[in-house]
Design a protein around this motif. Sequence first.
Motif, PDB file in Angstrom:
ATOM      1  N   TYR A  73       0.846  -1.394   0.036  1.00 30.76           N
ATOM      2  CA  TYR A  73       0.057   0.130   0.061  1.00 30.76           C
ATOM      3  C   TYR A  73       0.834   1.229   0.018  1.00 30.76           C
ATOM      4  O   TYR A  73       0.213   2.486   0.203  1.00 30.76           O
ATOM      5  N   LEU A  74       2.250   1.189  -0.196  1.00 29.83           N
ATOM      6  CA  LEU A  74       3.050   2.448  -0.099  1.00 29.83           C
ATOM      7  C   LEU A  74       4.426   1.800  -1.063  1.00 29.83           C
ATOM      8  O   LEU A  74       4.742   0.905  -1.025  1.00 29.83           O
ATOM      9  N   ARG A  75       4.797   3.140  -1.762  1.00 32.13           N
ATOM     10  CA  ARG A  75       5.735   2.964  -2.816  1.00 32.13           C
ATOM     11  C   ARG A  75       7.069   3.196  -2.202  1.00 32.13           C
ATOM     12  O   ARG A  75       7.290   4.362  -1.509  1.00 32.13           O
ATOM     13  N   ALA A  76       7.853   2.164  -2.238  1.00 37.75           N
ATOM     14  CA  ALA A  76       9.432   2.256  -1.596  1.00 37.75           C
ATOM     15  C   ALA A  76       9.974   3.141  -2.748  1.00 37.75           C
ATOM     16  O   ALA A  76       9.745   3.520  -3.922  1.00 37.75           O
ATOM     17  N   VAL A  80       5.784   8.199   0.429  1.00 38.14           N
ATOM     18  CA  VAL A  80       5.067   9.058   0.896  1.00 38.14           C
ATOM     19  C   VAL A  80       3.903   8.307   1.173  1.00 38.14           C
ATOM     20  O   VAL A  80       3.278   7.406   0.440  1.00 38.14           O
ATOM     21  N   PRO A  81       3.226   8.752   2.543  1.00 32.20           N
ATOM     22  CA  PRO A  81       2.008   8.027   2.922  1.00 32.20           C
ATOM     23  C   PRO A  81       0.844   8.164   2.415  1.00 32.20           C
ATOM     24  O   PRO A  81      -0.248   8.509   2.871  1.00 32.20           O
ATOM     25  N   GLU A  82       0.519   7.963   0.846  1.00 35.90           N
ATOM     26  CA  GLU A  82      -0.542   8.187   0.365  1.00 35.90           C
ATOM     27  C   GLU A  82      -1.663   7.063   0.691  1.00 35.90           C
ATOM     28  O   GLU A  82      -2.937   7.394   0.563  1.00 35.90           O
ATOM     29  N   VAL A  83      -1.191   5.970   1.371  1.00 34.75           N
ATOM     30  CA  VAL A  83      -2.401   5.027   1.824  1.00 34.75           C
ATOM     31  C   VAL A  83      -3.002   5.717   2.795  1.00 34.75           C
ATOM     32  O   VAL A  83      -4.447   5.335   3.098  1.00 34.75           O
ATOM     33  N   VAL A  84      -2.672   6.706   3.459  1.00 38.43           N
ATOM     34  CA  VAL A  84      -3.853   7.480   4.423  1.00 38.43           C
ATOM     35  C   VAL A  84      -5.029   7.913   3.939  1.00 38.43           C
ATOM     36  O   VAL A  84      -6.110   8.034   4.217  1.00 38.43           O
ATOM     37  N   VAL A  91      -4.182   1.790   7.515  1.00 40.37           N
ATOM     38  CA  VAL A  91      -3.464   2.533   8.318  1.00 40.37           C
ATOM     39  C   VAL A  91      -4.236   2.180   9.789  1.00 40.37           C
ATOM     40  O   VAL A  91      -3.488   1.756  10.717  1.00 40.37           O
ATOM     41  N   LYS A  92      -5.320   2.096   9.866  1.00 42.91           N
ATOM     42  CA  LYS A  92      -6.067   2.074  11.078  1.00 42.91           C
ATOM     43  C   LYS A  92      -5.762   0.491  11.662  1.00 42.91           C
ATOM     44  O   LYS A  92      -5.509   0.326  12.746  1.00 42.91           O
ATOM     45  N   SER A 129      -5.324  17.671   4.004  1.00 41.98           N
ATOM     46  CA  SER A 129      -6.460  16.494   4.010  1.00 41.98           C
ATOM     47  C   SER A 129      -5.696  15.177   4.576  1.00 41.98           C
ATOM     48  O   SER A 129      -6.310  14.420   5.527  1.00 41.98           O
ATOM     49  N   LEU A 130      -4.644  15.096   3.786  1.00 41.59           N
ATOM     50  CA  LEU A 130      -3.897  13.735   4.417  1.00 41.59           C
ATOM     51  C   LEU A 130      -3.459  13.885   5.765  1.00 41.59           C
ATOM     52  O   LEU A 130      -3.626  12.725   6.694  1.00 41.59           O
ATOM     53  N   ASN A 131      -2.801  15.007   6.350  1.00 46.98           N
ATOM     54  CA  ASN A 131      -2.663  15.122   7.776  1.00 46.98           C
ATOM     55  C   ASN A 131      -3.744  15.010   8.409  1.00 46.98           C
ATOM     56  O   ASN A 131      -3.564  13.968   9.636  1.00 46.98           O
ATOM     57  N   ILE A 132      -4.666  15.568   8.353  1.00 47.69           N
ATOM     58  CA  ILE A 132      -6.025  15.718   9.107  1.00 47.69           C
ATOM     59  C   ILE A 132      -6.396  14.156   9.305  1.00 47.69           C
ATOM     60  O   ILE A 132      -6.713  13.620  10.275  1.00 47.69           O
TER      61      ILE A 132
END
Length: 388
Positions: A73-76, A80-84, A91-92, A129-132
């Motif tokens: 769910y995340l690109r090496a 970047v935490p796009e998965v959020v 993530v949860k 929006s990603l951070n929140i």
Amino acid sequence: MKCTHLNYRVLNPMFERHHCHSTDLLTKASDSLDDFNFRIFGLFFIGLKERIQAGDNIIVAEGYVFELERRGYLRAGCFVPEVVLEHPEQVKAVHEEYVHAGSDVVLAFTYYGHREKLKLIGREDELKSLNIKALRLAKDVADRTNALLAGNICNSTIFKRDCPDAVEKARAIFKEQIEWAISEGVDYIVAETFSEYAEAALALECIKEYGKVPAVVTMIAHAEDKTVDGLAFGEAMNKLYAAGADIVGLNCGRGPTTMLSLIRDIRKTYKGPMAALPVPYRTTPDEPTFQSIINLETGKQAFPEDLTAFHCSRTQIRKFAEESRELGVQYVGLCCGNASHFMRIVAEVYGRTPPASKYSPDMSQHFIWGDKNFDSYHTEYRNTLAPK
């Protein structure tokens, strides 16, 4: 008064959360409550600073980047935490899994969720929006599990200590992430993975100015036993602690063996609250960081795709936790490469019995290797399945 563990995040839906700032109150309460259980009226919140002052330890699961990359769910590379935004349920699930394994903290997954990283992948407009979203995912789990909720800032990737423009851009990155974290009610903020003392100090300055909450500041050690800007780590830790950090230490980069050797050296001059969160890989003095490990099959750097072959054993993680406890490391965990079975070991060494301990290994029940009265037809396999 020294405690081993306490339940610290106590909520009552009828009241606002109140903070307990008195270690005297903790001492009095310990006389009448088992295991520092402050849930009786839901009136007190015992935070990071109070727990550390009371002599407690904090178990901390990090490593979200690598774990979610491993799960697909995340690109090496950009990390970047796009998965959020794209798969928040994943993530949860990791938050819940880490708490189940013994983490006292739910760390909002905003590592590399800053402006410069979002710009790199063309999603800067989704920064807030990603951070929140990340903060609210973490808060939901923290509230349901009585865990501490931590905000997270990290190396900006653009900091240059002799370039005022770069310093101000880094400050702006820290400021906005800190303010979003405060708006969502974090209990403290982790500032981590800084190669230079100067950037770590800037991050701390921003937390003190824009956050006004407790701060944990950790640096990354590369091949040399000093910061990139030339300070001995003991000196850097003392300066950060004197500047107002509540806990300082090391995270990422080094595996347990090569980090602990540096922690021992730091302890010669720094006596305050210490953090240690290595990567769970088998680093050595010749290959002191997980970026320096060479895969002998390919002759190339193992980082990041071939690191799996260099994971620590559970025995090595247990040894790390035991030695950390002996060194008085109060804020302990694992970083990139972390997994729940490793966290359970750390928690158990530090005297905890998390829910995952229900499933800790018991080889006495194995039909071949066990010590119970199993049929000899099967136990005789031992001689053929393993060397004597």
